[in-house]
Write an enzyme that holds these catalytic residues in place. Structure first.
Site, mmCIF file in Angstrom:
data_model
loop_
_atom_site.group_PDB
_atom_site.id
_atom_site.type_symbol
_atom_site.label_atom_id
_atom_site.label_comp_id
_atom_site.label_asym_id
_atom_site.label_seq_id
_atom_site.Cartn_x
_atom_site.Cartn_y
_atom_site.Cartn_z
ATOM 1 N N ALA A 1 0.829 -1.207 0.000
ATOM 2 C CA ALA A 1 0.000 0.000 0.000
ATOM 3 C C ALA A 1 0.865 1.259 0.000
ATOM 4 O O ALA A 1 0.567 2.230 -0.695
ATOM 5 C CB ALA A 1 -0.922 -0.010 1.213
ATOM 6 N N LYS A 2 1.943 1.210 0.778
ATOM 7 C CA LYS A 2 2.833 2.382 0.831
ATOM 8 C C LYS A 2 3.448 2.638 -0.535
ATOM 9 O O LYS A 2 3.552 3.778 -0.984
ATOM 10 C CB LYS A 2 3.975 2.154 1.828
ATOM 11 C CG LYS A 2 3.551 1.724 3.200
ATOM 12 C CD LYS A 2 3.140 2.893 4.040
ATOM 13 C CE LYS A 2 2.951 2.454 5.473
ATOM 14 N NZ LYS A 2 1.688 2.893 6.042
ATOM 15 N N ILE A 3 3.852 1.573 -1.197
ATOM 16 C CA ILE A 3 4.503 1.752 -2.484
ATOM 17 C C ILE A 3 3.503 2.249 -3.519
ATOM 18 O O ILE A 3 3.817 3.112 -4.332
ATOM 19 C CB ILE A 3 5.181 0.440 -2.918
ATOM 20 C CG1 ILE A 3 6.386 0.193 -2.000
ATOM 21 C CG2 ILE A 3 5.623 0.509 -4.373
ATOM 22 C CD1 ILE A 3 7.178 -1.035 -2.310
#
Length: 514
Positions: free
Chosen positions: A241-243
DNA sequence: AAAATA
DNA sequence: ATTTTGA
DNA sequence: GAAAAC
């Protein structure tokens, strides 16, 4: 190693001069990466019996991930009667379900057999490995010393020690953001979460091209049947999700928040002080203090510590690293005829600026004992001349040898480095962290490997050899079960050592995983 | 936080 | 679901 | 025995 604040923006290229004194030339015939399976390799695993189990007995079911692009492996798996099925995670991979022996532990078999790790390791290496190290019965390192050919790196490996991690990544931004998240998890005492972020950052760092979208990731990796990208060390939930956030908005908001928080800054400042690690930094940073100055006033830390930290935080240019090493070796030579040495650490990995200076010294024909005594003498000499100003790890130099040979082989210290053109006298001195390590000549290349880093490279290196029941530390390799030390006296170079361990040769400049 | 193992 | 994660 | 060191 951690002494580097988040601003680890390594300034660019500078020819990494190869004045390494370690010989790492080795003729390798670069022919077959499509290794064929020799009879002798296969034979021991074939106990006999019928087909569907062929040789490997019917105890537990293990799984191994095998890249499809390795036909010989598949062929091999089939010939062993292993079941191959398509994974639903990854199109380029297949899951091999094998009936395999329980790994490790005592075995009372009449005939030799291999543990399932062999298959998995072969998959990781992208080629079929000799089984010698996987035979579950008596393991004899000497009869398996075949490897003078390098294994190829494997960019898709989960293990950092199989991948290429150059100094400068085209995805530096993303890597940096992930490292901030990592640091935050360390600061929160969430060790394993931090490790996960380190792994994810290393994985991204190993991508050779700039990633602009998920499609870019696909080029190097694989996807599952749902057309979703899956990357090793990047989980489906959080880090993914962060990426994705990064790919969409060019930033990770959590990382920015962390970076701007006062407590994060204070924590980092505290960690840069000698003797303060994650634990104390965590405690001190939540006492309500907002600056180092405040903590000095409270008496929690001394001004002296803070000043030293300010010196040590400064990067050391390559020229200065080699000149400091020069001073050390010049003095070493007065005590020891023809020493062999190597400058390891970030310097050897090609960094234009180092955090410290790691100098490894040995001497042919000397015992470790003698080397340790030499180091004690060297320390005294460097201290007497005012070069070595502080010893973090005190060497007990009870010159009268009191049986207790408690000399140490690592010296962690601080030297006063006069920045050359110091026109002015006293003021132009910078303090630099120096580690001097001595070792037995037989373990020299292993020590070089260990002291070159990076941390993640070492971690995965050791994790990998451990699966073969080998334990590896900076000075020896030994069998986990028998406790027999592996004889390294025949190892001619670091490269030879890696081949011996069935690991690919990754040039030091490509071990910058952290 | 992710992957391996049971 | 539980264990492992470098030494 | 914990924390810090590499």
């Amino acid at each position: 190693m951690k002494r580097r604040a988040p601003s680890d923006k390594s300034t660019t290229d500078e020819e990494c001069d190869d004045s390494d004194e370690i010989a790492q030339n080795q003729d390798q015939d670069d022919n077959s990466s499509q290794a064929t399976l020799s009879e002798s390799d296969l034979a021991p695993a074939e106990g006999g019996g019928d087909h569907s189990g062929s040789g490997i007995n019917n105890s537990t079911i293990k799984t191994a991930l095998i890249p499809l692009n390795s036909p010989s492996l598949n062929q091999l798996a089939t010939s062993l009667g292993l079941l191959i099925t398509h994974s639903d995670i990854d199109v380029n991979d297949v899951i091999v379900k094998s009936e395999c022996l329980p790994n490790k532990h005592k075995q009372q078999h009449a005939h030799p057999s291999v543990c399932h790790h062999w298959l998995r390791d072969s998959a990781a290496a992208g080629r079929i490995l000799p089984i010698a190290l996987y035979v579950l019965d008596d393991y004899n390192p000497n009869n398996s010393e075949d490897g003078s050919d390098d294994l190829p790196p494997n960019p898709q490996s989960k293990n950092a020690c199989f991948r290429i991690h150059p100094l400068n990544s085209p995805n530096e931004h993303l890597v940096h953001a992930l490292r901030i998240l990592k640091q935050d998890r360390v600061a929160r005492d969430e060790r394993w979460n931090a490790l996960a972020y380190s792994r994810a950052a290393a994985m991204v760092k190993s991508f050779p091209h700039r990633i602009r979208s998920k499609d870019d990731i696909r080029l190097q990796l694989s996807y599952d049947s749902n057309d979703t990208v899956h990357t090793k060390n990047i989980g489906e939930k959080k880090i993914r999700a962060k990426i994705e956030e990064y790919l969409n908005y060019g930033r990770i908001s959590e990382a920015e928040t962390i970076q701007n928080s006062a407590s994060h800054k204070l924590y980092n400042a505290l960690c840069s002080i000698q003797g303060i690690g994650p634990r104390r930094a965590y405690e001190l940073s939540r006492t309500g203090a907002s600056s180092l100055g405040e903590l000095v006033e409270r008496g929690s830390i001394t001004q002296e510590d803070v000043t030293l930290a300010q010196h040590l935080e400064l990067g050391i240019p390559r020229t200065e690293v080699s000149s400091i090493a020069g001073v050390v070796m010049e003095n070493a030579r007065t005590l020891l005829p023809h020493p062999t040495h190597a400058i390891c650490g970030g310097y050897r990995r090609g960094k234009s600026e180092s955090n410290d200076i790691d100098i490894l010294i040995t001497h042919h024909g000397y015992t470790l004992q003698q080397m340790n005594e030499f180091l004690a003498n060297l320390a005294r000499r460097l201290q007497d001349m005012g070069f070595l100003t502080k010893l973090m790890r005190q060497l007990s130099l009870s010159d009268g040898h009191s049986d207790k040979h408690d000399y140490q082989s690592t010296l962690l210290g601080v030297v006063a480095s006069s920045s050359k053109y110091g026109t002015t006298d006293s003021a132009q001195v910078t303090f630099r962290r120096v580690d001097i390590i001595v070792c037995h000549p037989h373990s020299f290349h292993l020590e070089v490997l260990a002291w070159t880093g990076s941390v993640m490279y070492e971690r995965d290196l050791r994790a990998f050899v451990k699966r073969r029941n080998l334990k590896l530390n900076a000075s020896c390799v030994y069998d986990e079960h028998t406790n027999n030390e592996v004889d390294l006296s025949g190892i001619r170079s670091e490269r030879h050592l890696l081949a011996f361990l069935h690991l690919p040769w990754i040039a030091p400049e490509n071990r910058n995983c952290d």
